[in-house]
Motif scaffolding. Structure first.
Motif, PDB file in Angstrom:
ATOM      1  N   GLU A 214     -10.058 -23.534  34.147  1.00 54.93           N
ATOM      2  CA  GLU A 214     -10.053 -22.069  34.050  1.00 54.93           C
ATOM      3  C   GLU A 214     -10.679 -21.611  32.743  1.00 54.93           C
ATOM      4  OE1 GLU A 214      -6.110 -20.479  36.332  1.00 54.93           O
ATOM      5  OE2 GLU A 214      -5.803 -21.560  34.455  1.00 54.93           O
ATOM      6  N   TRP A 215     -10.298 -22.252  31.665  1.00 56.42           N
ATOM      7  CA  TRP A 215     -10.774 -21.827  30.352  1.00 56.42           C
ATOM      8  C   TRP A 215     -12.277 -22.044  30.207  1.00 56.42           C
ATOM      9  CZ3 TRP A 215      -9.183 -18.438  27.243  1.00 56.42           C
ATOM     10  CH2 TRP A 215      -9.669 -18.356  25.949  1.00 56.42           C
ATOM     11  N   ASN A 216     -12.788 -23.120  30.770  1.00 56.17           N
ATOM     12  CA  ASN A 216     -14.233 -23.374  30.688  1.00 56.17           C
ATOM     13  C   ASN A 216     -15.041 -22.332  31.458  1.00 56.17           C
ATOM     14  OD1 ASN A 216     -13.868 -25.589  29.049  1.00 56.17           O
ATOM     15  ND2 ASN A 216     -13.752 -27.011  30.765  1.00 56.17           N
ATOM     16  N   ARG A 217     -14.426 -21.690  32.453  1.00 58.13           N
ATOM     17  CA  ARG A 217     -15.110 -20.651  33.226  1.00 58.13           C
ATOM     18  C   ARG A 217     -14.923 -19.260  32.637  1.00 58.13           C
ATOM     19  NH1 ARG A 217     -12.529 -23.308  37.717  1.00 58.13           N
ATOM     20  NH2 ARG A 217     -11.140 -21.526  37.790  1.00 58.13           N
ATOM     21  N   GLN A 218     -14.060 -19.094  31.666  1.00 62.47           N
ATOM     22  CA  GLN A 218     -13.695 -17.759  31.200  1.00 62.47           C
ATOM     23  C   GLN A 218     -14.859 -16.966  30.615  1.00 62.47           C
ATOM     24  OE1 GLN A 218     -13.090 -16.436  27.869  1.00 62.47           O
ATOM     25  NE2 GLN A 218     -13.630 -18.231  26.713  1.00 62.47           N
ATOM     26  N   LYS A 219     -15.851 -17.619  30.061  1.00 60.29           N
ATOM     27  CA  LYS A 219     -16.995 -16.892  29.499  1.00 60.29           C
ATOM     28  C   LYS A 219     -17.860 -16.274  30.597  1.00 60.29           C
ATOM     29  CE  LYS A 219     -16.502 -17.808  25.086  1.00 60.29           C
ATOM     30  NZ  LYS A 219     -15.990 -16.854  24.179  1.00 60.29           N
ATOM     31  N   THR A 220     -17.851 -16.859  31.802  1.00 56.38           N
ATOM     32  CA  THR A 220     -18.678 -16.336  32.884  1.00 56.38           C
ATOM     33  C   THR A 220     -17.911 -15.419  33.820  1.00 56.38           C
ATOM     34  OG1 THR A 220     -18.228 -18.280  34.253  1.00 56.38           O
ATOM     35  CG2 THR A 220     -20.184 -18.357  32.879  1.00 56.38           C
ATOM     36  N   GLU A 221     -16.592 -15.536  33.867  1.00 56.85           N
ATOM     37  CA  GLU A 221     -15.807 -14.750  34.809  1.00 56.85           C
ATOM     38  C   GLU A 221     -15.019 -13.615  34.177  1.00 56.85           C
ATOM     39  OE1 GLU A 221     -13.284 -17.363  36.956  1.00 56.85           O
ATOM     40  OE2 GLU A 221     -14.930 -18.333  37.996  1.00 56.85           O
TER      41      GLU A 221
ATOM     42  N   TRP B  79      -8.578 -13.731  21.061  1.00 55.85           N
ATOM     43  CA  TRP B  79      -9.247 -13.813  22.365  1.00 55.85           C
ATOM     44  C   TRP B  79      -9.914 -15.162  22.602  1.00 55.85           C
ATOM     45  CZ3 TRP B  79      -8.510 -10.664  26.291  1.00 55.85           C
ATOM     46  CH2 TRP B  79      -8.051  -9.381  26.056  1.00 55.85           C
ATOM     47  N   ASP B  80     -10.281 -15.884  21.548  1.00 53.62           N
ATOM     48  CA  ASP B  80     -10.991 -17.156  21.711  1.00 53.62           C
ATOM     49  C   ASP B  80     -10.067 -18.365  21.834  1.00 53.62           C
ATOM     50  OD1 ASP B  80     -13.491 -15.952  21.695  1.00 53.62           O
ATOM     51  OD2 ASP B  80     -13.641 -16.049  19.515  1.00 53.62           O
ATOM     52  N   ALA B  81      -8.763 -18.162  21.684  1.00 59.39           N
ATOM     53  CA  ALA B  81      -7.814 -19.275  21.780  1.00 59.39           C
ATOM     54  C   ALA B  81      -7.344 -19.431  23.220  1.00 59.39           C
ATOM     55  CB  ALA B  81      -6.619 -19.026  20.866  1.00 59.39           C
ATOM     56  N   LYS B  82      -7.365 -20.655  23.755  1.00 55.16           N
ATOM     57  CA  LYS B  82      -6.935 -20.917  25.126  1.00 55.16           C
ATOM     58  C   LYS B  82      -5.424 -20.751  25.229  1.00 55.16           C
ATOM     59  CE  LYS B  82      -6.540 -25.153  27.023  1.00 55.16           C
ATOM     60  NZ  LYS B  82      -5.223 -25.220  27.608  1.00 55.16           N
ATOM     61  N   PRO B  83      -4.951 -19.854  26.106  1.00 61.14           N
ATOM     62  CA  PRO B  83      -3.501 -19.693  26.296  1.00 61.14           C
ATOM     63  C   PRO B  83      -2.891 -20.959  26.891  1.00 61.14           C
ATOM     64  CG  PRO B  83      -4.734 -17.888  27.320  1.00 61.14           C
ATOM     65  CD  PRO B  83      -5.723 -18.923  26.918  1.00 61.14           C
ATOM     66  N   SER B  84      -1.625 -21.183  26.642  1.00 63.24           N
ATOM     67  CA  SER B  84      -0.962 -22.393  27.118  1.00 63.24           C
ATOM     68  C   SER B  84      -0.921 -22.480  28.639  1.00 63.24           C
ATOM     69  CB  SER B  84       0.461 -22.454  26.568  1.00 63.24           C
ATOM     70  OG  SER B  84       1.185 -21.312  26.986  1.00 63.24           O
ATOM     71  N   PHE B  85      -0.965 -21.356  29.325  1.00 62.46           N
ATOM     72  CA  PHE B  85      -0.872 -21.370  30.786  1.00 62.46           C
ATOM     73  C   PHE B  85      -2.214 -21.604  31.478  1.00 62.46           C
ATOM     74  CE2 PHE B  85      -1.253 -16.948  29.397  1.00 62.46           C
ATOM     75  CZ  PHE B  85      -2.395 -16.561  30.070  1.00 62.46           C
ATOM     76  N   ALA B  86      -3.329 -21.569  30.742  1.00 63.70           N
ATOM     77  CA  ALA B  86      -4.657 -21.739  31.345  1.00 63.70           C
ATOM     78  C   ALA B  86      -5.039 -23.214  31.390  1.00 63.70           C
ATOM     79  CB  ALA B  86      -5.694 -20.962  30.549  1.00 63.70           C
TER      80      ALA B  86
END
Length: 64
Positions: free
Chosen positions: A51-58, A40-47
């Motif tokens: 987007e990834w920097n916002r993932q903890k809040t969204e 879950w903590d690894a950034k997917p290649s498509f993000a």
């Protein structure tokens, strides 16, 4: 990945219900295909980085 649906699920009560079901199946397929459940903590290649920097809040971001 193939999904075989029982006949009773092919007769949705409404288009919204059918759309919701398809969205859940699509998200489950992406989680399985990209191995997201195992990392879950690894950034997917498509993000993107933004987007990834916002993932903890969204919450979970899924691009279809």
């Amino acid at each position: 990945m193939k999904v075989r649906l029982p006949v009773r699920l092919l007769q949705a009560v409404s288009q919204d219900a059918a759309d919701s079901f398809v969205a859940c199946v699509t998200m489950a397929a992406a989680v399985h295909l990209y191995g997201i459940n195992d990392r879950w903590d690894a950034k997917p290649s498509f993000a993107s980085e933004a987007e990834w920097n916002r993932q903890k809040t969204e919450g979970l971001i899924v691009r279809i």
